[in-house]
Design a protein around this motif. Structure first.
Motif, PDB file in Angstrom:
ATOM      1  N   PHE A 221       0.815  -1.220   0.000  1.00 12.54           N
ATOM      2  CA  PHE A 221       0.000   0.000   0.000  1.00 12.54           C
ATOM      3  C   PHE A 221       0.850   1.272   0.000  1.00 12.54           C
ATOM      4  CE2 PHE A 221      -3.515  -2.296   2.655  1.00 12.54           C
ATOM      5  CZ  PHE A 221      -3.751  -3.151   1.596  1.00 12.54           C
ATOM      6  N   SER A 222       2.147   1.146   0.289  1.00 12.45           N
ATOM      7  CA  SER A 222       2.991   2.310   0.573  1.00 12.45           C
ATOM      8  C   SER A 222       2.949   3.373  -0.519  1.00 12.45           C
ATOM      9  CB  SER A 222       4.433   1.870   0.812  1.00 12.45           C
ATOM     10  OG  SER A 222       4.509   1.033   1.943  1.00 12.45           O
ATOM     11  N   ASP A 223       2.907   2.962  -1.765  1.00 21.73           N
ATOM     12  CA  ASP A 223       2.919   3.919  -2.881  1.00 21.73           C
ATOM     13  C   ASP A 223       1.554   4.051  -3.539  1.00 21.73           C
ATOM     14  OD1 ASP A 223       5.660   4.449  -2.572  1.00 21.73           O
ATOM     15  OD2 ASP A 223       6.174   2.650  -3.698  1.00 21.73           O
ATOM     16  N   MET A 224       0.534   3.499  -2.910  1.00 22.67           N
ATOM     17  CA  MET A 224      -0.813   3.605  -3.454  1.00 22.67           C
ATOM     18  C   MET A 224      -1.545   4.783  -2.822  1.00 22.67           C
ATOM     19  SD  MET A 224      -1.981  -0.407  -3.595  1.00 22.67           S
ATOM     20  CE  MET A 224      -1.055  -1.620  -4.505  1.00 22.67           C
ATOM     21  N   ALA A 242     -12.294   6.563   5.242  1.00 25.18           N
ATOM     22  CA  ALA A 242     -11.206   6.490   4.268  1.00 25.18           C
ATOM     23  C   ALA A 242      -9.903   6.170   4.994  1.00 25.18           C
ATOM     24  CB  ALA A 242     -11.077   7.810   3.522  1.00 25.18           C
ATOM     25  N   PRO A 243      -9.286   5.016   4.753  1.00 22.15           N
ATOM     26  CA  PRO A 243      -8.034   4.698   5.443  1.00 22.15           C
ATOM     27  C   PRO A 243      -6.932   5.669   5.034  1.00 22.15           C
ATOM     28  CG  PRO A 243      -8.522   3.056   3.758  1.00 22.15           C
ATOM     29  CD  PRO A 243      -9.712   3.945   3.840  1.00 22.15           C
ATOM     30  N   HIS A 244      -6.023   5.933   5.952  1.00 28.30           N
ATOM     31  CA  HIS A 244      -4.978   6.912   5.679  1.00 28.30           C
ATOM     32  C   HIS A 244      -3.795   6.723   6.611  1.00 28.30           C
ATOM     33  CE1 HIS A 244      -7.721   8.633   8.699  1.00 28.30           C
ATOM     34  NE2 HIS A 244      -6.657   9.243   9.210  1.00 28.30           N
ATOM     35  N   SER A 245      -2.682   7.302   6.220  1.00 29.74           N
ATOM     36  CA  SER A 245      -1.501   7.374   7.070  1.00 29.74           C
ATOM     37  C   SER A 245      -0.938   8.790   6.949  1.00 29.74           C
ATOM     38  CB  SER A 245      -0.453   6.335   6.664  1.00 29.74           C
ATOM     39  OG  SER A 245      -0.058   6.526   5.315  1.00 29.74           O
ATOM     40  N   VAL A 246      -0.182   9.199   7.974  1.00 26.50           N
ATOM     41  CA  VAL A 246       0.322  10.575   8.022  1.00 26.50           C
ATOM     42  C   VAL A 246       1.797  10.546   8.414  1.00 26.50           C
ATOM     43  CG1 VAL A 246       0.036  12.873   9.040  1.00 26.50           C
ATOM     44  CG2 VAL A 246      -1.957  11.368   8.763  1.00 26.50           C
TER      45      VAL A 246
END
Length: 349
Positions: A221-224, A242-246
């Motif tokens: 998922f890192s580059d998606m 909506a899934p997310h990371s920051v």
């Protein structure tokens, strides 16, 4: 605390703000221009909170003290102060009281030496100035999204203070959300809320019972997803679930999250909780669809057993009440097994 009506700004709202950067609108025209994507897709939006004294360290320290006092009084609903764990001096700081840790954190912030992160939840619960910001933002958001104000069931204003380069792990939130940058910069990667690869049905069900980290992260998922760069005066809309990371930038970050739920969002969560319970007894319920009588009945049942929507945790109260007997029996069996000679740990039931 003075009550401020959501649908009618108080005549003296500006009196509780420091400076004159605040007006009746929190967001710029990007909110209206992207109205068709509200709740569906992420987008950038400008805001006018970055220059307000409300979100500078002296005032935030005052608000954090008020939240701590509310926690200690036992009357807090969503108001909560999540303080950092210091490393490598954690053993030393562990001996400090929560009030002492709060002061230490802000002292480090002012000195530019903070190495951790904190979360100040529900400032609107303890200070009418923050309540006014939240109400203005929700009023504007609801208007552009075509949502009736009487259908808004819950809202919250939370501040995140993060040390340089700290990441926030992949997760989701079952609410409409705006992350608004006040100080420093962040990169926010948001994923398609409709793609069950990122957030499968059982993970959303776990989220709705109170586990934001229910979705497993895959390195693929890192580059998606879509990467958004936010800086002071800029924010990003997080659609429901909506899934997310920051990832924080190279300096201390201060961000404001404004979130709210509606009757429809609450009912969707209740159906997910009902499905989670059905899944636990071996069934395989379909994804929620409130247009069906079946799912409307699920929502109605959980609405009754959950009680009033008076806090964030109230939404998952029904699931906790429904599963309490099974948890009680399980815990009692574990106690009995642990009391046997040798104190063997029981197998899960």
């Amino acid at each position: 605390m003075k009550q401020l009506r959501l649908d009618q700004p108080s005549a003296d709202v500006n009196d509780v703000f420091h400076g004159d950067v605040f007006n009746d609108d929190v967001f710029d025209d990007a909110l209206r221009l992207n109205a068709q994507w509200i709740g569906r897709k992420p987008f950038l939006v400008g805001h006018n909170l970055a220059g307000s004294d409300l979100f500078q360290l002296p005032r935030l320290r005052e608000a954090a003290r008020a939240i701590l006092a509310r926690e200690e009084s036992g009357f807090a609903k969503d108001a909560e102060l999540s303080l950092p764990r210091w490393k490598p001096a954690y053993a030393e700081t562990q001996r400090l009281s929560k009030a002492q840790k709060l002061e230490k954190m802000f002292d480090e912030l002012e000195a530019g030496t903070l190495t951790a992160a904190c979360k100040i939840s529900a400032l609107n619960e303890v200070d009418p100035a923050y309540d006014a910001v939240l109400r203005s933002a929700v009023r504007q958001f609801a208007g552009d999204a075509g949502i009736r104000l009487e259908d808004v069931t819950w809202s919250i204003l939370t501040v995140f203070i993060t040390a340089p380069r700290l990441p926030t792990p992949f997760h989701g939130d079952f609410e409409q959300n705006f992350l608004l940058q006040i100080q420093g910069e962040k990169e926010v990667r948001l994923y398609d809320r409709e793609n069950r690869r990122f957030f499968p049905q059982d993970a959303i069900e776990g989220l709705c019972k109170g586990d934001p980290l229910a979705a497993p992260f895959d390195e693929a998922f890192s580059d998606m997803g879509t990467l958004f760069h936010i800086k002071p005066g800029v924010g990003v809309h997080h659609p429901l679930a909506a899934p997310h990371s920051v990832t924080n930038g190279d300096s201390v970050s201060i961000s404001v999250a404004i979130a709210f739920c509606t009757k429809e969002i609450d009912d969707l969560s209740r159906v997910h909780q009902a499905n989670l319970f059905l899944r636990s007894v071996g069934l395989r319920p379909p994804f929620p669809d409130l247009s069906t009588r079946r799912d409307r009945m699920k929502a109605a049942f959980f609405r009754v057993i959950s009680g009033p929507r008076d806090s964030c945790s109230a939404l998952s109260r029904g699931y906790a009440r429904l599963t309490w007997p099974a948890r009680f029996v399980r815990d009692e069996i574990r106690k009995l097994r642990a009391a046997r000679p040798g104190g063997q740990n029981p197998s899960p039931i």
